[in-house]
Design an enzyme around this catalytic site. Structure first.
Site, PDB file in Angstrom:
ATOM      1  N   SER A   8       0.853  -1.200   0.000  1.00 13.80           N
ATOM      2  CA  SER A   8       0.000   0.000   0.000  1.00 13.80           C
ATOM      3  C   SER A   8       0.882   1.242   0.000  1.00 13.80           C
ATOM      4  O   SER A   8       1.677   1.437   0.938  1.00 13.80           O
ATOM      5  CB  SER A   8      -0.876   0.021   1.253  1.00 13.80           C
ATOM      6  OG  SER A   8      -1.344   1.346   1.466  1.00 13.80           O
ATOM      7  N   HIS A  33      -1.436  -1.297  -4.023  1.00 14.38           N
ATOM      8  CA  HIS A  33      -2.671  -0.929  -3.322  1.00 14.38           C
ATOM      9  C   HIS A  33      -2.693   0.582  -3.127  1.00 14.38           C
ATOM     10  O   HIS A  33      -1.755   1.161  -2.560  1.00 14.38           O
ATOM     11  CB  HIS A  33      -2.739  -1.665  -1.976  1.00 14.38           C
ATOM     12  CG  HIS A  33      -4.024  -1.515  -1.244  1.00 14.38           C
ATOM     13  ND1 HIS A  33      -5.153  -2.254  -1.530  1.00 14.38           N
ATOM     14  CD2 HIS A  33      -4.362  -0.690  -0.223  1.00 14.38           C
ATOM     15  CE1 HIS A  33      -6.121  -1.910  -0.703  1.00 14.38           C
ATOM     16  NE2 HIS A  33      -5.676  -0.957   0.092  1.00 14.38           N
ATOM     17  N   ASP A  35      -4.659   3.594  -1.413  1.00 15.51           N
ATOM     18  CA  ASP A  35      -5.664   3.935  -0.391  1.00 15.51           C
ATOM     19  C   ASP A  35      -6.176   5.353  -0.598  1.00 15.51           C
ATOM     20  O   ASP A  35      -5.470   6.313  -0.321  1.00 15.51           O
ATOM     21  CB  ASP A  35      -5.039   3.816   1.004  1.00 15.51           C
ATOM     22  CG  ASP A  35      -4.993   2.370   1.450  1.00 15.51           C
ATOM     23  OD1 ASP A  35      -3.929   1.917   1.923  1.00 15.51           O
ATOM     24  OD2 ASP A  35      -6.019   1.676   1.313  1.00 15.51           O
ATOM     25  N   MET A  37      -8.567   8.343   0.365  1.00 16.38           N
ATOM     26  CA  MET A  37      -9.311   8.803   1.533  1.00 16.38           C
ATOM     27  C   MET A  37      -9.753  10.256   1.339  1.00 16.38           C
ATOM     28  O   MET A  37      -8.989  11.073   0.821  1.00 16.38           O
ATOM     29  CB  MET A  37      -8.421   8.722   2.785  1.00 16.38           C
ATOM     30  CG  MET A  37      -7.903   7.326   3.063  1.00 16.38           C
ATOM     31  SD  MET A  37      -6.906   7.298   4.565  1.00 16.38           S
ATOM     32  CE  MET A  37      -6.141   5.694   4.417  1.00 16.38           C
ATOM     33  N   HIS A  66      -8.589   1.278  -3.395  1.00 14.34           N
ATOM     34  CA  HIS A  66      -9.459   1.083  -2.231  1.00 14.34           C
ATOM     35  C   HIS A  66     -10.087   2.434  -1.900  1.00 14.34           C
ATOM     36  O   HIS A  66      -9.411   3.332  -1.399  1.00 14.34           O
ATOM     37  CB  HIS A  66      -8.587   0.548  -1.070  1.00 14.34           C
ATOM     38  CG  HIS A  66      -9.293   0.420   0.228  1.00 14.34           C
ATOM     39  ND1 HIS A  66      -8.600   0.219   1.409  1.00 14.34           N
ATOM     40  CD2 HIS A  66     -10.594   0.451   0.566  1.00 14.34           C
ATOM     41  CE1 HIS A  66      -9.459   0.123   2.408  1.00 14.34           C
ATOM     42  NE2 HIS A  66     -10.679   0.254   1.917  1.00 14.34           N
ATOM     43  N   MET A  68     -11.936   4.723   0.250  1.00 17.07           N
ATOM     44  CA  MET A  68     -12.455   4.999   1.599  1.00 17.07           C
ATOM     45  C   MET A  68     -13.023   6.418   1.556  1.00 17.07           C
ATOM     46  O   MET A  68     -12.458   7.372   2.112  1.00 17.07           O
ATOM     47  CB  MET A  68     -11.327   4.874   2.631  1.00 17.07           C
ATOM     48  CG  MET A  68     -10.893   3.436   2.848  1.00 17.07           C
ATOM     49  SD  MET A  68      -9.366   3.308   3.770  1.00 17.07           S
ATOM     50  CE  MET A  68      -8.197   3.391   2.412  1.00 17.07           C
ATOM     51  N   MET A 137     -11.167  -5.228   6.275  1.00 15.26           N
ATOM     52  CA  MET A 137     -10.316  -4.301   7.025  1.00 15.26           C
ATOM     53  C   MET A 137      -9.932  -4.943   8.358  1.00 15.26           C
ATOM     54  O   MET A 137     -10.813  -5.397   9.103  1.00 15.26           O
ATOM     55  CB  MET A 137     -11.063  -2.995   7.304  1.00 15.26           C
ATOM     56  CG  MET A 137     -11.246  -2.070   6.104  1.00 15.26           C
ATOM     57  SD  MET A 137      -9.750  -1.634   5.257  1.00 15.26           S
ATOM     58  CE  MET A 137      -8.842  -0.789   6.545  1.00 15.26           C
ATOM     59  N   ASP A 175      -6.463  -6.020   4.909  1.00 16.37           N
ATOM     60  CA  ASP A 175      -5.871  -4.688   4.791  1.00 16.37           C
ATOM     61  C   ASP A 175      -5.724  -4.053   6.173  1.00 16.37           C
ATOM     62  O   ASP A 175      -6.698  -3.643   6.792  1.00 16.37           O
ATOM     63  CB  ASP A 175      -6.795  -3.826   3.913  1.00 16.37           C
ATOM     64  CG  ASP A 175      -6.215  -2.453   3.647  1.00 16.37           C
ATOM     65  OD1 ASP A 175      -6.813  -1.708   2.858  1.00 16.37           O
ATOM     66  OD2 ASP A 175      -5.166  -2.120   4.234  1.00 16.37           O
TER      67      ASP A 175
HETATM   68  C1  DX5 Z   1      -6.100   1.983   6.413  1.00 19.13           C
HETATM   69  C2  DX5 Z   1      -5.272   1.608   5.227  1.00 19.13           C
HETATM   70  C3  DX5 Z   1      -4.132   0.760   5.751  1.00 19.13           C
HETATM   71  C4  DX5 Z   1      -3.083   0.462   4.765  1.00 19.13           C
HETATM   72  C5  DX5 Z   1      -2.192  -0.639   5.289  1.00 19.13           C
HETATM   73  O1  DX5 Z   1      -7.114   2.810   6.053  1.00 19.13           O
HETATM   74  O2  DX5 Z   1      -6.046   0.916   4.263  1.00 19.13           O
HETATM   75  O3  DX5 Z   1      -4.708  -0.432   6.230  1.00 19.13           O
HETATM   76  O4  DX5 Z   1      -3.630   0.085   3.569  1.00 19.13           O
HETATM   77  O5  DX5 Z   1      -1.463  -0.084   6.297  1.00 19.13           O
HETATM   78  P1  DX5 Z   1      -0.478  -0.937   7.225  1.00 19.13           P
HETATM   79  O6  DX5 Z   1       0.007  -2.117   6.426  1.00 19.13           O
HETATM   80  O7  DX5 Z   1       0.628   0.025   7.565  1.00 19.13           O
HETATM   81  O8  DX5 Z   1      -1.304  -1.341   8.411  1.00 19.13           O
HETATM   82 ZN    ZN Z   2      -6.552  -0.114   1.843  1.00 21.84          ZN
END
Ligand code: DX5
Ligand code: ZN
Length: 219
Positions: A8, A33, A35, A37, A66, A68, A137, A175
């Protein structure tokens, strides 16, 4: 089933993003990946389609996006345009989930549904025959580097059992909080795709660390 490693970029050094993405690719990563947000669905803001298309230009790996974010329907076309291979939406945020999943698939993109730690498997049972990926998650979304929430392993087992019983073929992705101590637990519960942010990008050597985790993922 084959196992995949999806670093990620949330935890990457954004001033060296291109180099770091290429280092994970050299280390054997399967997906990147991304993320996304919006500061509404989660208490953090990251990046949008612009960064996804920039990563697309310098990596041949499938981009596992992903979302969010609130109201993902409005911006799914922009992420499709940017070169996403997977687009995953949070079931907590989509009223007409069946229509959203159909729309993503009509764009020839793999469609995923994500579940927050407190969201039960039954919330998505009806849609599982239509999705390509279920993202479980294992931390509360918003930040990298958090601690793995162990009870989600039971949910992963249920999702894997359901897939077996129904003869379905969606990928199960985990994740959050995946590292040396939690990877095997997740794998034994039935995970196929391992998202890893801080475990990879906070390390001394991104390529070497990716290679090490790739060999762990392959068992
Ligand atoms: C949370 C993110 C994290 C990320 C992974 O919103 O989606 O979970 O991808 O982070 P680590 O591997 O550092 O927990
Ligand atoms: Zn993610």
């Amino acid at each position: 089933m084959k196992k995949y490693l999806a670093p990620s970029i949330l935890s990457a050094d954004f001033l060296q993003l291109g180099k770091q993405v290429q280092a994970t690719e050299a280390g054997g990563a399967d997906f990147i990946h991304c993320d996304i947000m919006d500061g509404q669905f989660v208490p953090n803001i990251t990046f949008g389609p612009l960064i996804v298309s920039a990563v697309k230009k310098i990596s041949s790996l499938p981009l596992d996006v992903h979302l969010m974010i609130k109201n993902p329907d409005a911006i799914i076309p922009a992420f499709a345009e940017a070169g996403s291979s997977f687009i995953t939406v949070h079931t907590e945020e989509v009223v007409h989930l069946h229509r959203t999943i159909q729309r993503i698939k009509q764009m020839n993109i793999y469609a995923g549904v994500a579940l927050n730690p407190a969201t039960s498997f039954s919330a998505v049972e009806e849609i599982l025959e239509s999705v390509n990926l279920v993202l479980v998650m294992s931390v509360n979304p918003g930040f990298g580097g958090q601690k793995f929430i162990t009870p989600v392993l039971k949910k992963i087992e249920r999702i894997a059992e359901f897939r077996e019983k129904q003869g379905l073929s969606y990928l199960i992705e985990v994740d959050g909080g995946i590292n040396k101590d939690t990877l095997d637990l997740a794998s034994n519960a039935g995970v196929d795709v391992f998202v890893m942010g801080s475990a990879v990008f906070d390390s001394e050597n991104v390529e070497e660390t990716t290679r090490m985790y790739k060999s762990m993922v392959n068992g």
